[in-house]
Scaffold this motif. Sequence first.
Motif, mmCIF file in Angstrom:
data_model
loop_
_atom_site.group_PDB
_atom_site.id
_atom_site.type_symbol
_atom_site.label_atom_id
_atom_site.label_comp_id
_atom_site.label_asym_id
_atom_site.label_seq_id
_atom_site.Cartn_x
_atom_site.Cartn_y
_atom_site.Cartn_z
ATOM 1 N N GLU A 156 -17.215 -47.771 -44.416
ATOM 2 C CA GLU A 156 -17.022 -49.116 -43.869
ATOM 3 C C GLU A 156 -16.235 -49.994 -44.837
ATOM 4 O OE1 GLU A 156 -19.666 -52.937 -42.263
ATOM 5 O OE2 GLU A 156 -20.657 -51.051 -42.799
ATOM 6 N N GLN A 157 -16.488 -49.846 -46.135
ATOM 7 C CA GLN A 157 -15.821 -50.677 -47.132
ATOM 8 C C GLN A 157 -14.399 -50.214 -47.438
ATOM 9 O OE1 GLN A 157 -16.961 -53.516 -48.770
ATOM 10 N NE2 GLN A 157 -18.607 -53.460 -47.260
ATOM 11 N N MET A 158 -14.167 -48.888 -47.497
ATOM 12 C CA MET A 158 -12.899 -48.389 -48.020
ATOM 13 C C MET A 158 -12.137 -47.510 -47.038
ATOM 14 S SD MET A 158 -13.933 -47.555 -51.997
ATOM 15 C CE MET A 158 -12.199 -47.611 -52.506
ATOM 16 N N GLY A 159 -12.702 -47.242 -45.880
ATOM 17 C CA GLY A 159 -12.057 -46.329 -44.940
ATOM 18 C C GLY A 159 -10.738 -46.833 -44.403
ATOM 19 N N ALA A 160 -10.573 -48.145 -44.260
ATOM 20 C CA ALA A 160 -9.309 -48.670 -43.734
ATOM 21 C C ALA A 160 -8.172 -48.439 -44.711
ATOM 22 C CB ALA A 160 -9.453 -50.155 -43.415
ATOM 23 N N ALA A 161 -8.439 -48.625 -46.001
ATOM 24 C CA ALA A 161 -7.405 -48.448 -47.020
ATOM 25 C C ALA A 161 -7.135 -46.976 -47.288
ATOM 26 C CB ALA A 161 -7.811 -49.147 -48.315
ATOM 27 N N TYR A 162 -8.166 -46.141 -47.117
ATOM 28 C CA TYR A 162 -8.036 -44.717 -47.407
ATOM 29 C C TYR A 162 -8.528 -43.921 -46.194
ATOM 30 C CZ TYR A 162 -7.258 -46.287 -52.165
ATOM 31 O OH TYR A 162 -6.751 -46.905 -53.280
ATOM 32 N N PRO A 163 -7.650 -43.689 -45.205
ATOM 33 C CA PRO A 163 -8.066 -43.012 -43.966
ATOM 34 C C PRO A 163 -8.644 -41.613 -44.207
ATOM 35 C CG PRO A 163 -5.899 -44.023 -43.705
ATOM 36 C CD PRO A 163 -6.246 -44.116 -45.154
ATOM 37 N N LEU A 195 -10.836 -40.813 -46.143
ATOM 38 C CA LEU A 195 -12.285 -40.952 -46.287
ATOM 39 C C LEU A 195 -12.961 -40.871 -44.912
ATOM 40 C CD1 LEU A 195 -13.972 -41.394 -48.863
ATOM 41 C CD2 LEU A 195 -14.009 -43.826 -48.331
ATOM 42 N N LYS A 196 -12.355 -41.525 -43.923
ATOM 43 C CA LYS A 196 -12.899 -41.456 -42.555
ATOM 44 C C LYS A 196 -12.803 -40.043 -42.006
ATOM 45 C CE LYS A 196 -12.064 -46.149 -40.782
ATOM 46 N NZ LYS A 196 -11.322 -46.937 -39.773
ATOM 47 N N ARG A 197 -11.640 -39.415 -42.206
ATOM 48 C CA ARG A 197 -11.448 -38.072 -41.657
ATOM 49 C C ARG A 197 -12.426 -37.075 -42.262
ATOM 50 N NH1 ARG A 197 -5.937 -39.377 -42.620
ATOM 51 N NH2 ARG A 197 -5.858 -37.900 -44.358
ATOM 52 N N ALA A 198 -12.749 -37.259 -43.526
ATOM 53 C CA ALA A 198 -13.603 -36.292 -44.218
ATOM 54 C C ALA A 198 -15.079 -36.660 -44.175
ATOM 55 C CB ALA A 198 -13.150 -36.178 -45.682
ATOM 56 N N GLN A 199 -15.436 -37.748 -43.490
ATOM 57 C CA GLN A 199 -16.822 -38.222 -43.538
ATOM 58 C C GLN A 199 -17.851 -37.140 -43.212
ATOM 59 O OE1 GLN A 199 -17.552 -41.950 -41.531
ATOM 60 N NE2 GLN A 199 -19.762 -41.763 -41.647
ATOM 61 N N PRO A 200 -17.682 -36.352 -42.144
ATOM 62 C CA PRO A 200 -18.694 -35.311 -41.882
ATOM 63 C C PRO A 200 -18.805 -34.293 -43.011
ATOM 64 C CG PRO A 200 -17.306 -35.667 -39.949
ATOM 65 C CD PRO A 200 -16.656 -36.392 -41.087
ATOM 66 N N SER A 231 -17.444 -38.833 -53.171
ATOM 67 C CA SER A 231 -16.894 -38.848 -51.806
ATOM 68 C C SER A 231 -15.387 -38.653 -51.816
ATOM 69 C CB SER A 231 -17.257 -40.161 -51.109
ATOM 70 O OG SER A 231 -18.663 -40.288 -50.952
ATOM 71 N N PHE A 232 -14.695 -39.335 -52.710
ATOM 72 C CA PHE A 232 -13.243 -39.193 -52.757
ATOM 73 C C PHE A 232 -12.835 -37.809 -53.272
ATOM 74 C CE2 PHE A 232 -13.022 -43.821 -52.238
ATOM 75 C CZ PHE A 232 -11.898 -43.938 -51.436
ATOM 76 N N ASN A 254 -10.526 -55.610 -50.799
ATOM 77 C CA ASN A 254 -9.477 -55.134 -49.897
ATOM 78 C C ASN A 254 -8.346 -56.140 -49.780
ATOM 79 O OD1 ASN A 254 -10.622 -52.608 -49.184
ATOM 80 N ND2 ASN A 254 -12.011 -53.599 -47.752
ATOM 81 N N ASP A 255 -8.688 -57.443 -49.773
ATOM 82 C CA ASP A 255 -7.649 -58.491 -49.717
ATOM 83 C C ASP A 255 -6.772 -58.442 -50.961
ATOM 84 O OD1 ASP A 255 -8.666 -59.398 -47.313
ATOM 85 O OD2 ASP A 255 -9.945 -60.918 -48.258
ATOM 86 N N ILE A 256 -7.400 -58.248 -52.116
ATOM 87 C CA ILE A 256 -6.655 -58.242 -53.381
ATOM 88 C C ILE A 256 -5.687 -57.073 -53.416
ATOM 89 C CG2 ILE A 256 -6.894 -58.003 -55.888
ATOM 90 C CD1 ILE A 256 -9.678 -59.391 -55.518
#
Length: 882
Positions: free
Chosen positions: A332-339, A341-346, A284-285, A5-7
């Motif tokens: 947890e790993q990628m949700g911040a960069a790709y919101p 993913l969080k919205r579609a989690q369920p 998932s994506f 994520n930093d990179i």
Amino acid sequence: MASLNDIRSTFLDYFKSKDHLIIPSSPLVPKDDPTLLFVNAGMVPFKNYFTGAEAPPAPRAASSQKSVRAGGKHNDLDNVGYTARHHTFFEMLGNFSFGDYFKEGAIEHAWALLTKEFKLDPDRLLVTVYHTDDEAHGLWKKIAGLPDERIIRIATADNFWSMGDTGPCGPCSEIFYDHGAHIAGGPPGSPDEDGDRFVEIWNLVFMQYEQFLDGSRVDLPRPSIDTGMGLERIAAVMQGVHDNYDVDLFRALIQASREAVGGAGGGANGPSHRVIADHLRSTSFLIADGVSPSNEGRGYVLRRIMRRAMRHAHLLGAEEPLMHRLVPALVEQMGAAYPELKRAQPVIEETLRQEEERFRRTLGRGMALLDEATAKLEAGGVLSGETAFKLYDTYGFPLDLTQDAVRAKGLTVDLDGFEAAMREQRERAREAWTGSGAVAQAAEWFAIRDRLGPTVFSGYDQIEDMGELLALVDQGQEVDEAQAGQTVQAIFDRTPFYAESGGQAGDQGEAEWPGGHGRILDVQKQAGDLHVHVLQVLEGVLKPGARVRLAVDAERRASTRSNHSATHLLHAALRNVLGHHVSQKGQMVDGERIRFDFSHGQPLTAEEIDRIEAEVNAVIRQNLPAKTEVMAPEAAIEAGAMALFGEKYGDTVRVLTLGQALGGEGAYSVELCGGTHVSRTGDIALFKIVSEGGVAAGVRRIEALTGEEARRFLLEQAAVARGLAEQFKVPVSEVAARVEALEAQRRRLEKELGEAKRQLAMGGGSGGGGGAVEEVGGVQLLARVMDGVGGKDLRPIAEEFKKQVADGVIALVGVADGKAAVTVALTGSAKDRLSAVDLAKAAVQAMGGQGAGGRPDFAQGGAPDGSKAAEGVAAVKAALAG
């Protein structure tokens, strides 16, 4: 140690500081390119900018683009899990110049980022250039100070990029990282270049020519830059590892997989955990971007990836569905960069769970067949194509899953045999995506849009407006006029007509100009914001420049608005009643009805449908004003608006708020939507669901009506109930009970009739089918033709006959309604020597049918011609006689 994520952040922040517009990743499903299955490279979303079909939003840009390679030309699926750098999903970092800076700027940025921002050791970097590209060679010496031996000239197409046979193209310059002499391999261009010591980390494409069909090239007037750097590869370099699966992201996902199955992560289990970690990302994506598992197209590729991961979960000993339990670790790993993913989690979790449960029901039987088929094969052997096809057709094993399974045993699959067995189903199994051809003229529409500008849509506030006709298109060509009787595509500077998008049908209505008038039959959106009217000229001549009165069909628009607003309430009610895994999978609303597709794993119960209807109508009765706001997509989503998975939104969006939450605070429905809607929820008047059913695995469809259409439907239903009441001579309230009593009576009579048929059949056969037990080919056979007996009645009769034939074959051919049904049962030692399926198939084919199915000791089939029943029995005898 810099995290993945930093990179990503460092890359984007660097180019932002260098005046690049940061473009969010496009969805994995290409919006305007039917030639591609998925976005498979960072430049795909920018293709129209490079070809000149569309103007770029800025002269320079940068992005981290989600990419999938698991189908079509670019397919890495077979290698994933067994190599250090193959993935089905990856992120491509890239910077782009659209006629702005060229080679010098690209090389300056690349060298500064790698050595100053990423702080890589310059001595470990070397580059390649196309063998005739002296300019790039000189720039690397000047900017990076690289010696000649670390600027390698490559004469092959590996260092020359082209978009296709024609169009933009140009030389490349690839940047390699030297992992050290302790790893085997040589630099690019050497005999040992296939080793792993030198790894390509970045490719700079210098787009400087246009190529023509004859192979000739001319200089582009505005040469451009396209670069691509795999995030996983550069992360491995920066984290001091040689294997992409050792970077922080994959370590976390693999650890989650290990903990979920309670086993070790290395050794023989290593590839399985790697497959699961990689495929968790891609599936998932893809789901988050709106793809659902199915048996064709993109959905089929998604299902292939899912099932490959699920088989590896089975190999690890997972007794319960695994994949959906790993989604939180990915978020947890990628949700911040790709919101998204969080919205579609369920939705992701529910889709994975349903698919794994479905696959597990057939996995055991399929693996048993595979084990049996490979038991006698030695290393280097070949599994028959017929067996591979049976695994695909009967048990849902994609071909590459079967190949993956036999690879561990040192075996291969007879691909030619598999392809032959596929026959008419081959198209489904192929990885290529043919597309719909719907945007074959995309470049032409973009050219028109760039010349004329976007259409101003005034239809949110009015249904009638004056528009200047800017262009007429007939059969793909612009024309100077349209006469009475012609149907053309018309483009106006402004229009109140809504263009089909977001699941809302285009408006219809009238067009009137001095000396003529016409009918607007449909409106489609092209090139993003160009409203293209399908206009039938009824009288007069229409020419560009005319001032035209455009009037939308008011009644149809009002009904369409009601239906569209009702889908928002329906979506919210579905999530409230069924769960937050529900997401919209498609819709179409017009002036007549609602068709709404959504993710859910099982049919809705009558009680659920009633609750959904009750909620929607309760919000309608609130009669609260609809609220529409225009804001940035990120701000809208942050404020709680629901976005549709897979949709790509512009700089601003319309946010529609409807109703008040039932029994709570806040709004009932808040969604991003550019459609037309009611002023108040009460304008919808009434909502009624008229049907619910499945359209694909895990996808259901509701059809519904609103307003006057719903009222008429209810009146028709009431008329039916009154008619039945009169016929039965009972009150309407007792009709249901009377129908239920009649149905119970019908079932009882059917049961009695079936029993009578079985008793009659047990007494003897007909039609030349014999009836007594006889010996054929050393086997006891009882064969009969049974007139008036259907397929569902043959099984219990066969079970009764087993009492008479303790060791042999029972072959029954029933004839009803002119068709034949076959049942073959084996008893005793015959079960070890014969196949009921083969015997039933012989009978069916003799009667003109296709085949039969079942277990080795019991099989059934059907044929269209009952008059050939005796031939079916004869075929069984012939098969036994040998």
